[in-house]
Structures are given as C-alpha cells and as structure tokens.
Design a protein around this motif. Structure first.
Motif, PDB file in Angstrom:
ATOM      1  N   SER A 101      42.289  32.418  38.354  1.00 34.44           N
ATOM      2  CA  SER A 101      42.689  31.090  38.816  1.00 34.44           C
ATOM      3  C   SER A 101      41.478  30.175  38.968  1.00 34.44           C
ATOM      4  CB  SER A 101      43.435  31.217  40.148  1.00 34.44           C
ATOM      5  OG  SER A 101      43.706  29.955  40.683  1.00 34.44           O
ATOM      6  N   LEU A 102      40.408  30.694  39.544  1.00 29.43           N
ATOM      7  CA  LEU A 102      39.205  29.878  39.707  1.00 29.43           C
ATOM      8  C   LEU A 102      38.567  29.564  38.360  1.00 29.43           C
ATOM      9  CD1 LEU A 102      37.682  31.593  42.868  1.00 29.43           C
ATOM     10  CD2 LEU A 102      38.926  29.415  42.741  1.00 29.43           C
ATOM     11  N   GLU A 103      38.569  30.538  37.455  1.00 31.24           N
ATOM     12  CA  GLU A 103      38.014  30.296  36.125  1.00 31.24           C
ATOM     13  C   GLU A 103      38.827  29.234  35.381  1.00 31.24           C
ATOM     14  OE1 GLU A 103      36.713  32.680  32.054  1.00 31.24           O
ATOM     15  OE2 GLU A 103      37.739  33.775  33.650  1.00 31.24           O
ATOM     16  N   LEU A 104      40.138  29.317  35.461  1.00 34.35           N
ATOM     17  CA  LEU A 104      40.984  28.311  34.810  1.00 34.35           C
ATOM     18  C   LEU A 104      40.781  26.929  35.421  1.00 34.35           C
ATOM     19  CD1 LEU A 104      44.237  30.395  34.363  1.00 34.35           C
ATOM     20  CD2 LEU A 104      42.760  29.524  32.529  1.00 34.35           C
ATOM     21  N   SER A 105      40.585  26.879  36.730  1.00 42.40           N
ATOM     22  CA  SER A 105      40.309  25.594  37.390  1.00 42.40           C
ATOM     23  C   SER A 105      39.004  25.009  36.869  1.00 42.40           C
ATOM     24  CB  SER A 105      40.238  25.783  38.907  1.00 42.40           C
ATOM     25  OG  SER A 105      41.476  26.207  39.418  1.00 42.40           O
ATOM     26  N   ALA A 106      37.986  25.845  36.735  1.00 39.53           N
ATOM     27  CA  ALA A 106      36.706  25.379  36.202  1.00 39.53           C
ATOM     28  C   ALA A 106      36.878  24.854  34.778  1.00 39.53           C
ATOM     29  CB  ALA A 106      35.677  26.513  36.236  1.00 39.53           C
ATOM     30  N   LYS A 107      37.584  25.597  33.956  1.00 37.86           N
ATOM     31  CA  LYS A 107      37.776  25.164  32.569  1.00 37.86           C
ATOM     32  C   LYS A 107      38.546  23.853  32.494  1.00 37.86           C
ATOM     33  CE  LYS A 107      37.258  29.595  30.375  1.00 37.86           C
ATOM     34  NZ  LYS A 107      37.772  30.611  29.498  1.00 37.86           N
ATOM     35  N   TYR A 108      39.571  23.704  33.326  1.00 35.35           N
ATOM     36  CA  TYR A 108      40.342  22.460  33.338  1.00 35.35           C
ATOM     37  C   TYR A 108      39.449  21.274  33.688  1.00 35.35           C
ATOM     38  CZ  TYR A 108      43.833  18.966  34.449  1.00 35.35           C
ATOM     39  OH  TYR A 108      44.568  17.816  34.470  1.00 35.35           O
ATOM     40  N   MET A 109      38.538  21.488  34.609  1.00 34.76           N
ATOM     41  CA  MET A 109      37.641  20.421  35.044  1.00 34.76           C
ATOM     42  C   MET A 109      36.404  20.296  34.145  1.00 34.76           C
ATOM     43  SD  MET A 109      39.154  19.057  37.598  1.00 34.76           S
ATOM     44  CE  MET A 109      37.871  18.093  38.380  1.00 34.76           C
ATOM     45  N   GLU A 110      36.355  21.106  33.081  1.00 29.35           N
ATOM     46  CA  GLU A 110      35.216  21.139  32.156  1.00 29.35           C
ATOM     47  C   GLU A 110      33.926  21.503  32.891  1.00 29.35           C
ATOM     48  OE1 GLU A 110      35.124  17.938  29.237  1.00 29.35           O
ATOM     49  OE2 GLU A 110      37.224  17.496  29.740  1.00 29.35           O
ATOM     50  N   MET A 111      34.082  22.385  33.881  1.00 27.63           N
ATOM     51  CA  MET A 111      32.941  22.945  34.608  1.00 27.63           C
ATOM     52  C   MET A 111      32.572  24.263  33.936  1.00 27.63           C
ATOM     53  SD  MET A 111      34.376  22.304  38.471  1.00 27.63           S
ATOM     54  CE  MET A 111      32.891  22.812  39.317  1.00 27.63           C
ATOM     55  N   ASN A 112      31.427  24.775  34.283  1.00 28.88           N
ATOM     56  CA  ASN A 112      30.997  26.077  33.789  1.00 28.88           C
ATOM     57  C   ASN A 112      31.443  27.148  34.778  1.00 28.88           C
ATOM     58  OD1 ASN A 112      29.424  24.876  31.633  1.00 28.88           O
ATOM     59  ND2 ASN A 112      27.990  24.286  33.224  1.00 28.88           N
ATOM     60  N   TRP A 113      32.260  28.092  34.318  1.00 26.97           N
ATOM     61  CA  TRP A 113      32.592  29.239  35.154  1.00 26.97           C
ATOM     62  C   TRP A 113      31.396  30.171  35.040  1.00 26.97           C
ATOM     63  CZ3 TRP A 113      34.830  31.078  39.114  1.00 26.97           C
ATOM     64  CH2 TRP A 113      35.046  32.439  39.278  1.00 26.97           C
ATOM     65  N   SER A 114      30.659  30.309  36.127  1.00 26.23           N
ATOM     66  CA  SER A 114      29.374  30.994  36.086  1.00 26.23           C
ATOM     67  C   SER A 114      29.420  32.423  36.591  1.00 26.23           C
ATOM     68  CB  SER A 114      28.345  30.187  36.875  1.00 26.23           C
ATOM     69  OG  SER A 114      28.197  28.902  36.271  1.00 26.23           O
ATOM     70  N   GLY A 115      30.603  32.879  36.964  1.00 25.07           N
ATOM     71  CA  GLY A 115      30.748  34.271  37.329  1.00 25.07           C
ATOM     72  C   GLY A 115      31.077  34.492  38.786  1.00 25.07           C
ATOM     73  N   PHE A 116      31.161  35.781  39.122  1.00 25.58           N
ATOM     74  CA  PHE A 116      31.561  36.141  40.475  1.00 25.58           C
ATOM     75  C   PHE A 116      30.954  37.480  40.858  1.00 25.58           C
ATOM     76  CE2 PHE A 116      34.644  38.173  37.726  1.00 25.58           C
ATOM     77  CZ  PHE A 116      34.829  39.422  38.309  1.00 25.58           C
ATOM     78  N   VAL A 117      30.953  37.708  42.147  1.00 26.09           N
ATOM     79  CA  VAL A 117      30.621  39.010  42.713  1.00 26.09           C
ATOM     80  C   VAL A 117      31.798  39.397  43.583  1.00 26.09           C
ATOM     81  CG1 VAL A 117      29.158  40.257  44.340  1.00 26.09           C
ATOM     82  CG2 VAL A 117      28.135  38.641  42.746  1.00 26.09           C
ATOM     83  N   LEU A 118      32.231  40.632  43.439  1.00 22.82           N
ATOM     84  CA  LEU A 118      33.278  41.181  44.294  1.00 22.82           C
ATOM     85  C   LEU A 118      32.730  42.418  44.975  1.00 22.82           C
ATOM     86  CD1 LEU A 118      36.217  41.225  45.331  1.00 22.82           C
ATOM     87  CD2 LEU A 118      36.750  42.697  43.371  1.00 22.82           C
ATOM     88  N   GLY A 119      32.649  42.347  46.275  1.00 22.37           N
ATOM     89  CA  GLY A 119      32.209  43.491  47.050  1.00 22.37           C
ATOM     90  C   GLY A 119      33.390  44.162  47.718  1.00 22.37           C
ATOM     91  N   ASN A 120      33.188  45.417  48.087  1.00 26.92           N
ATOM     92  CA  ASN A 120      34.233  46.160  48.773  1.00 26.92           C
ATOM     93  C   ASN A 120      33.910  46.191  50.260  1.00 26.92           C
ATOM     94  OD1 ASN A 120      35.350  48.952  49.888  1.00 26.92           O
ATOM     95  ND2 ASN A 120      36.631  48.256  48.188  1.00 26.92           N
ATOM     96  N   GLY A 121      34.911  45.875  51.071  1.00 25.05           N
ATOM     97  CA  GLY A 121      34.714  45.918  52.509  1.00 25.05           C
ATOM     98  C   GLY A 121      35.912  45.359  53.230  1.00 25.05           C
ATOM     99  N   SER A 122      36.070  45.792  54.453  1.00 28.28           N
ATOM    100  CA  SER A 122      37.171  45.313  55.276  1.00 28.28           C
ATOM    101  C   SER A 122      36.644  44.636  56.538  1.00 28.28           C
ATOM    102  CB  SER A 122      38.097  46.474  55.636  1.00 28.28           C
ATOM    103  OG  SER A 122      39.185  46.023  56.398  1.00 28.28           O
ATOM    104  N   ALA A 123      35.764  45.321  57.255  1.00 28.16           N
ATOM    105  CA  ALA A 123      35.204  44.762  58.485  1.00 28.16           C
ATOM    106  C   ALA A 123      33.908  44.019  58.176  1.00 28.16           C
ATOM    107  CB  ALA A 123      34.944  45.886  59.481  1.00 28.16           C
ATOM    108  N   ALA A 124      33.523  43.147  59.099  1.00 22.86           N
ATOM    109  CA  ALA A 124      32.276  42.394  58.935  1.00 22.86           C
ATOM    110  C   ALA A 124      31.115  43.346  58.662  1.00 22.86           C
ATOM    111  CB  ALA A 124      32.007  41.573  60.187  1.00 22.86           C
TER     112      ALA A 124
END
Length: 142
Positions: A101-124
C-alpha cells in the motif's frame, strides 16, 4: 513528527460534492512539513495488517491537498523518497499488504519507494534483538 501530536479531523471525500478548503491548523502543519522534506520515513507498527489509523488519516489528507491547487502538493511530492520502518510480532507476510500500500502510494505520487525495514517484536525494545532488522536499518538510508 509524531502524528498523534497533530490530530486531524475525520477525512471527508469531497471530490464529487464540492471543493476542498485551504488546509489550516494541524492539516496545514503536516502539509508544510510534507512539502519541506526530501524524505518521508514512516515509522509505524503493523496494525491489523496495515498502518495505524493516524497514518491512514494522514494519507487520506493527501487526496485533499492534491485538490487545492495553490498547495502544489502532488507536484512538490514528485521525486521525494518514501521509506518505512516497521515492526510486527507476527510473520513477515502479515506486513506485505501494508508495504504494498505504501509503495503504491509512492508510485501514484511519483515518489521514489526507497524500501523498508521490518523488525520482529511485540514489547518496547524487542526489535533490538532482531539482528537482521537492526543491520538492515543500519544500511537502509545509505
């Protein structure tokens, strides 16, 4: 900026029912911050397989700002970089739609989708034990 510090009124889609007013208050502050940056980095947990409500509402306001000609919003966002930093306690596949969804939003706005990091965790602080995510975060913005 923490979107919780800039609460927005519920979004009303007026495309077929009238004109959008010039942004004011928190909406104007967020618009100006968006226009002033080169990179937008969304730091957000995966929440019900998507972004939390404040971020979704902020993205909804993009529809408003694009339709107020004097903001120059869509033209000004073109070429900016959009990144995401997120965490989830579930398997990575549960974040797939959020990032898409975020990548598609970037493409619609002609922004560069520059990537993401996904970490695993539940508590702070849990994500700091995810060595792969910490390493990816270290090099993401280079």
């Amino acid at each position: 900026l923490n979107l919780r510090d800039y609460p927005l009124e519920p979004f009303q889609d007026l495309r077929h029912h009238g004109d959008y007013a010039k942004p004011e208050g928190n909406a104007l502050s967020l618009l100006e911050a968006s226009l002033d940056c080169d990179d937008l980095v969304f730091v957000t947990p995966v929440y019900w397989y998507s972004v939390p409500a404040p971020l979704k509402l902020y993205l909804d306001y993009w529809s408003h700002w694009m339709r107020v000609a004097e903001t120059g919003f869509k033209e000004s966002m073109r070429g900016k970089n959009l990144w995401a930093v997120s965490c989830s306690a579930g398997p990575a596949i549960e974040a797939q739609h959020m990032f898409a969804s975020l990548e598609l939003s970037a493409k619609y706005m002609e922004m560069n989708w520059s990537g993401f990091v996904l970490g695993n965790g539940s508590a702070a602080g849990d994500v700091l034990t995810d060595d792969d995510a910490v390493e990816k975060a270290r090099v993401l913005f280079q």
